[in-house]
Design an enzyme around this catalytic site. Structure first.
Site, short mmCIF file in Angstrom:
data_model
loop_
_atom_site.label_atom_id
_atom_site.label_comp_id
_atom_site.label_asym_id
_atom_site.label_seq_id
_atom_site.Cartn_x
_atom_site.Cartn_y
_atom_site.Cartn_z
N TYR A 51 26.86 35.06 46.19
CA TYR A 51 27.28 36.45 46.33
C TYR A 51 28.12 36.79 47.54
CZ TYR A 51 24.86 37.59 42.23
OH TYR A 51 24.14 37.53 40.82
N TYR A 83 31.05 37.62 34.54
CA TYR A 83 30.06 38.47 35.03
C TYR A 83 30.31 39.77 34.41
CZ TYR A 83 26.43 40.48 37.82
OH TYR A 83 25.03 41.24 38.20
#
Ligand SMILES: [Zn+2]
Ligand SMILES: [Zn+2]
Ligand SMILES: [Zn+2]
Length: 412
Positions: free
Chosen positions: A366, A274
């Site tokens: 998440y 990420y």
């Protein structure tokens, strides 16, 4: 015409690539940068097909010629067209839309203007997506190729997104280069002092297949630029980048873009990092409020030890920008340290939680990094958080179209 260059300053050109090509052809100018050369200045290449009709048994297509404006479009009988791929695509789009609109696939003798207009939009979208795909692949520094596909709606490439391969460090933040490396004979089989992870009393992360064998939450310390080992060391995985061919595709259930793998991914294999801009958490707070108003945010807190920095992948990011959320994800987050050992600035890597088959969508939760067993909040939930226990509560943010847009840090 092509923008101004004064003492190293440049301004953006307001005309599109195609408008510039058209101008070249009209002015009979060749321009290598635009792909208009003296050789092909007078060539006729079908860019896309705009309309269709059948007169007696003869089929005709309205042709948009590459590099020529729409006013130069001409009707051509089928036998004049050698562009098999363009023809096939045109009929595929036509049939799909006929089924959607009228539940039949046989083309009528004339297309109604609305349908013809749709096909032009579709062709223009394909062109824009192809160009974007080329751009993404030109910018990637990793092995895995990126393809782009939208068979769902007319949305083109995102308006402001810049592909990057590693963190873009914001103002006032420095990544310190590691000062020491290991001196192992073999980092996996004969590590000296526990190799690089051992130096900070952590475990070696990988097996000989490069699969992670640490529990989620444990940090990965890879070999770095100061180590004696070479590129093929089993402790160099994340640093080699994405190796799978992946596809950015439009989801058909209103979740916007998503990412699917075009290859089988084995369990515990590294898939992607990420990446985005690293900013301070104060700056993230400020941006978060703006993103919140816009209905989308891509903020990812680096809260491995303390919450000082945040990754913002809204404008600068890699393919992870397009990965959707799931409560039953196939990717797991790990904190990774390679050339920077500052615990406040880990790299975020996604590993496969199970075998992921070719064609499957990639997703991550998440909420999972900090554990705590909290389920993600759906749309409409307020951003406040009453539960004070876990540090890592992330709140899922949804866009208007109900597509997942990113995360916001819990403000407790
Ligand atoms: Zn080593
Ligand atoms: Zn090492
Ligand atoms: Zn090594």
């Amino acid at each position: 015409v092509f923008g101004l260059l004064i003492l190293g300053c440049s301004v953006c050109c307001k005309s599109s690539w195609n408008q510039l090509q058209d101008l070249c052809r009209l002015a009979k100018l060749s321009c290598p940068a635009l792909g208009v050369s003296k050789k092909n200045l007078y060539d006729f290449e079908v860019e896309y097909l705009c309309d269709y009709k059948k007169i007696r048994e003869q089929e005709y297509y309205l042709v948009k010629w590459r590099g020529y404006p729409d006013s130069e479009n001409t009707w051509e009988p089928r036998q004049n067209l050698k562009c098999i791929r363009v023809l096939k695509q045109f009929h595929k789009d036509l049939e799909r839309e006929l089924v959607r609109r009228h539940r039949r696939s046989k083309p009528p003798r004339h297309l109604d203007p609305n349908l013809a207009n749709y096909l032009v939009q579709k062709a223009k979208q394909r062109r824009a997506l192809q160009r974007w795909e080329q751009e993404l692949n030109a910018k990637r520094s990793h092995l895995g190729r990126i393809t782009v596909e939208n068979e769902v709606d007319l949305d083109g490439p995102p308006r402001s997104f810049v592909y990057i391969n590693e963190y873009r460090v914001g103002e006032g933040i420095t990544l310190n280069q590691v000062a020491v490396g290991c001196e192992c004979q073999d980092c996996l089989l004969a590590p000296t002092g526990g190799c690089c992870p051992g130096a900070s009393l952590h475990k070696f992360a990988y097996n000989d297949q490069g699969q992670v064998r640490l529990k989620a939450g444990q940090p990965i310390y890879e070999c770095n630029s100061r180590c004696c080992c070479g590129y093929d060391c089993p402790n160099r995985v994340v640093q080699k980048g994405i190796r799978y061919d992946l596809c950015i595709f439009r989801t058909n259930d209103g979740r916007g873009w998503g990412v699917r793998t075009l290859e089988k991914i084995r369990k515990n294999s590294f898939v992607m990092e990420y990446v985005g801009e690293i900013i301070t958490s104060e700056e993230a707070e400020r941006r978060g409020q703006i993103y919140d108003r816009q209905g989308a945010t891509y903020l990812f807190d680096l809260d491995y030890v303390e919450d000082v920095y945040t990754v913002d992948a809204a404008y600068y990011g890699n393919i992870s920008h397009f990965v959707n959320h799931s409560c039953d994800p196939n990717l797991q987050v790990y904190n990774v340290f390679i050339d920077n050992l500052d615990e406040r600035l880990p790299r975020i890597a996604f590993f496969a939680t199970r075998t992921i088959w070719a064609g499957e969508e990639l997703t991550f939760d998440y909420n999972m990094q900090g554990g705590g067993g909290k389920s993600p909040r759906g749309r409409g939930s307020d951003m406040g958080c009453e539960d004070p226990t876990p540090r890592h509560i992330w709140v899922i943010e949804w866009t208007k179209e109900n597509s997942f847009a990113g995360v916001l840090r819990c403000s407790s």
